[in-house]
Design a protein around this motif. Structure first.
Motif, PDB file in Angstrom:
ATOM      1  N   TYR B  35       0.848  -1.181   0.000  1.00  0.00           N
ATOM      2  CA  TYR B  35       0.000   0.000   0.000  1.00  0.00           C
ATOM      3  C   TYR B  35       0.893   1.243   0.000  1.00  0.00           C
ATOM      4  O   TYR B  35       1.969   1.254   0.593  1.00  0.00           O
ATOM      5  CB  TYR B  35      -0.873   0.053   1.265  1.00  0.00           C
ATOM      6  CG  TYR B  35      -2.133  -0.755   1.194  1.00  0.00           C
ATOM      7  CD1 TYR B  35      -2.139  -2.101   1.557  1.00  0.00           C
ATOM      8  CD2 TYR B  35      -3.330  -0.189   0.779  1.00  0.00           C
ATOM      9  CE1 TYR B  35      -3.303  -2.845   1.499  1.00  0.00           C
ATOM     10  CE2 TYR B  35      -4.501  -0.925   0.722  1.00  0.00           C
ATOM     11  CZ  TYR B  35      -4.476  -2.248   1.082  1.00  0.00           C
ATOM     12  OH  TYR B  35      -5.629  -2.988   1.027  1.00  0.00           O
ATOM     13  N   GLN B  37       0.897   5.218   1.253  1.00  0.00           N
ATOM     14  CA  GLN B  37       0.207   6.161   2.127  1.00  0.00           C
ATOM     15  C   GLN B  37       0.837   7.536   1.948  1.00  0.00           C
ATOM     16  O   GLN B  37       1.965   7.785   2.360  1.00  0.00           O
ATOM     17  CB  GLN B  37       0.285   5.720   3.601  1.00  0.00           C
ATOM     18  CG  GLN B  37      -0.561   6.596   4.510  1.00  0.00           C
ATOM     19  CD  GLN B  37      -0.613   6.105   5.946  1.00  0.00           C
ATOM     20  OE1 GLN B  37       0.318   5.484   6.456  1.00  0.00           O
ATOM     21  NE2 GLN B  37      -1.727   6.344   6.612  1.00  0.00           N
ATOM     22  N   LYS B  41      -4.335  11.553   2.098  1.00  0.00           N
ATOM     23  CA  LYS B  41      -4.949  10.753   1.029  1.00  0.00           C
ATOM     24  C   LYS B  41      -5.303   9.382   1.569  1.00  0.00           C
ATOM     25  O   LYS B  41      -4.679   8.905   2.520  1.00  0.00           O
ATOM     26  CB  LYS B  41      -3.976  10.585  -0.140  1.00  0.00           C
ATOM     27  CG  LYS B  41      -3.819  11.781  -1.039  1.00  0.00           C
ATOM     28  CD  LYS B  41      -2.985  11.385  -2.241  1.00  0.00           C
ATOM     29  CE  LYS B  41      -2.929  12.484  -3.264  1.00  0.00           C
ATOM     30  NZ  LYS B  41      -2.131  12.063  -4.448  1.00  0.00           N
ATOM     31  N   PRO B  42      -6.270   8.730   0.943  1.00  0.00           N
ATOM     32  CA  PRO B  42      -6.557   7.358   1.368  1.00  0.00           C
ATOM     33  C   PRO B  42      -5.385   6.434   1.098  1.00  0.00           C
ATOM     34  O   PRO B  42      -4.610   6.675   0.168  1.00  0.00           O
ATOM     35  CB  PRO B  42      -7.752   6.961   0.497  1.00  0.00           C
ATOM     36  CG  PRO B  42      -8.306   8.238  -0.029  1.00  0.00           C
ATOM     37  CD  PRO B  42      -7.167   9.189  -0.106  1.00  0.00           C
ATOM     38  N   LEU B  43      -5.302   5.392   1.888  1.00  0.00           N
ATOM     39  CA  LEU B  43      -4.348   4.328   1.588  1.00  0.00           C
ATOM     40  C   LEU B  43      -4.660   3.769   0.203  1.00  0.00           C
ATOM     41  O   LEU B  43      -5.802   3.425  -0.092  1.00  0.00           O
ATOM     42  CB  LEU B  43      -4.471   3.201   2.610  1.00  0.00           C
ATOM     43  CG  LEU B  43      -3.834   3.426   3.974  1.00  0.00           C
ATOM     44  CD1 LEU B  43      -4.403   2.458   4.997  1.00  0.00           C
ATOM     45  CD2 LEU B  43      -2.340   3.263   3.871  1.00  0.00           C
ATOM     46  N   LEU B  45      -4.066   0.864  -2.567  1.00  0.00           N
ATOM     47  CA  LEU B  45      -3.572  -0.477  -2.826  1.00  0.00           C
ATOM     48  C   LEU B  45      -2.748  -0.477  -4.110  1.00  0.00           C
ATOM     49  O   LEU B  45      -3.189   0.042  -5.141  1.00  0.00           O
ATOM     50  CB  LEU B  45      -4.741  -1.447  -2.958  1.00  0.00           C
ATOM     51  CG  LEU B  45      -4.387  -2.886  -3.282  1.00  0.00           C
ATOM     52  CD1 LEU B  45      -3.591  -3.525  -2.147  1.00  0.00           C
ATOM     53  CD2 LEU B  45      -5.648  -3.697  -3.565  1.00  0.00           C
ATOM     54  N   LEU B  88       4.850   7.020   2.418  1.00  0.00           N
ATOM     55  CA  LEU B  88       5.085   5.870   3.297  1.00  0.00           C
ATOM     56  C   LEU B  88       4.544   4.636   2.579  1.00  0.00           C
ATOM     57  O   LEU B  88       3.386   4.621   2.156  1.00  0.00           O
ATOM     58  CB  LEU B  88       4.363   6.068   4.627  1.00  0.00           C
ATOM     59  CG  LEU B  88       4.531   4.948   5.660  1.00  0.00           C
ATOM     60  CD1 LEU B  88       5.970   4.924   6.182  1.00  0.00           C
ATOM     61  CD2 LEU B  88       3.557   5.118   6.817  1.00  0.00           C
ATOM     62  N   LEU B  90       3.533   0.862   2.846  1.00  0.00           N
ATOM     63  CA  LEU B  90       3.148  -0.116   3.857  1.00  0.00           C
ATOM     64  C   LEU B  90       2.980  -1.485   3.241  1.00  0.00           C
ATOM     65  O   LEU B  90       2.318  -1.638   2.211  1.00  0.00           O
ATOM     66  CB  LEU B  90       1.825   0.291   4.517  1.00  0.00           C
ATOM     67  CG  LEU B  90       1.874   1.492   5.457  1.00  0.00           C
ATOM     68  CD1 LEU B  90       0.469   2.025   5.696  1.00  0.00           C
ATOM     69  CD2 LEU B  90       2.518   1.120   6.772  1.00  0.00           C
ATOM     70  N   PHE B 103      -0.398  -5.020   9.184  1.00  0.00           N
ATOM     71  CA  PHE B 103       0.532  -4.105   8.521  1.00  0.00           C
ATOM     72  C   PHE B 103       1.903  -4.122   9.180  1.00  0.00           C
ATOM     73  O   PHE B 103       2.040  -4.366  10.390  1.00  0.00           O
ATOM     74  CB  PHE B 103      -0.014  -2.670   8.598  1.00  0.00           C
ATOM     75  CG  PHE B 103      -1.143  -2.389   7.662  1.00  0.00           C
ATOM     76  CD1 PHE B 103      -2.458  -2.545   8.068  1.00  0.00           C
ATOM     77  CD2 PHE B 103      -0.889  -1.940   6.370  1.00  0.00           C
ATOM     78  CE1 PHE B 103      -3.509  -2.270   7.209  1.00  0.00           C
ATOM     79  CE2 PHE B 103      -1.937  -1.658   5.500  1.00  0.00           C
ATOM     80  CZ  PHE B 103      -3.243  -1.822   5.920  1.00  0.00           C
ATOM     81  N   GLU B 105       5.351  -1.523   9.777  1.00  0.00           N
ATOM     82  CA  GLU B 105       5.429  -0.137  10.204  1.00  0.00           C
ATOM     83  C   GLU B 105       5.775   0.827   9.070  1.00  0.00           C
ATOM     84  O   GLU B 105       5.767   2.036   9.260  1.00  0.00           O
ATOM     85  CB  GLU B 105       6.415   0.004  11.362  1.00  0.00           C
ATOM     86  CG  GLU B 105       5.927  -0.728  12.616  1.00  0.00           C
ATOM     87  CD  GLU B 105       6.692  -0.346  13.850  1.00  0.00           C
ATOM     88  OE1 GLU B 105       6.052  -0.210  14.922  1.00  0.00           O
ATOM     89  OE2 GLU B 105       7.919  -0.195  13.769  1.00  0.00           O
TER      90      GLU B 105
END
Lengths: 112, 112
Positions: B35, B37, B41-43, B45, B88, B90, B103, B105
């Motif tokens: 994912y 990030q 904003k939304p995570l 995929l 980021l 994930l 998840f 970190e």
């Protein structure tokens, strides 16, 4: 595809008050709705989820409600505590397949 | 080590560099995810692997190249990235394609 909208983007409450975060989704075939909590600098973690065959689910101070007709679901936190301060994400998926569509997150601040 | 671990935790790279992000899960799961990030904003995929087979590629640019050599390891190979790819990243895993995501970190990527 699915579109998940989440409100508010930030929420500040006094310790002991309740907090409510709302999400709407667009795909009527979505049938699984999890909520994730992400503390600052930490990984997102599942806190509660609900499937479309139930309208409400509760786990201690946390509850989630689902209105399939209106296509919205909400997270309710009662008796908030400072450790509830985090970013909360809602999500939706369909067909028992882990392709989640996430909301943009709500930053909850619980003031002591 | 338990859970999902990601390395490196922080990465700074130039637009012409080639680097890789690594994810390892110690939960015995058979599905793994990347994912993205970004702030506010939304995570998003990016990729899904189930039983080491890629089952989802969510319109991700080819400068991101995933690799899943076995059910415990997932890589994201990066080359000729753009500054807007700073985010980021994930990694997550799950047992089967239904239910809770676990998840890591995250790897904080900065593209100069």
């Amino acid at each position: 595809g699915e579109n998940v909208e989440q409100h508010p983007s930030t929420l500040s409450v006094q310790e002991g008050d309740s907090a409510v975060i709302k999400c709407t989704y667009s795909d009527s075939a979505s049938n699984y709705f999890p909520w994730y909590k992400q503390e600052l600098g930490k990984r997102p973690q599942l806190i509660i989820d609900i499937r479309s065959n139930v309208g409400e689910k509760k786990d201690q101070r946390i509850a989630v409600t689902l209105n399939k007709t209106a296509k919205h679901f909400s997270l309710h936190i009662t008796e908030t505590q400072p450790e509830d301060s985090a970013v909360y994400f809602c999500a939706a998926s369909r067909d028992n397949f882990n392709k989640f569509y996430f909301g943009s997150g709500t930053k909850l601040n619980v003031k002591p | 080590e338990t859970g999902v671990t990601q390395t490196p935790r922080h990465l700074v790279m130039g637009m012409t560099n080639k680097k890789s992000l690594k994810c390892e899960q110690h939960l015995g799961h058979n599905a793994m995810y990347w994912y993205k990030q970004s702030a506010k904003k939304p995570l998003e995929l990016m990729f899904v692997y189930s039983l080491e087979e890629r089952v989802e590629n969510n319109s991700v640019p080819s400068r991101f190249s995933p690799e899943c050599p076995n059910s415990s390891h997932l890589f994201l190979h990066l080359h000729t990235l753009q500054p807007e790819d700073s985010a980021l990243y994930l990694c997550a895993s799950s047992q089967g394609m239904v239910g809770e995501l676990f998840f890591g970190e995250g790897s904080r990527l900065t593209v100069l």
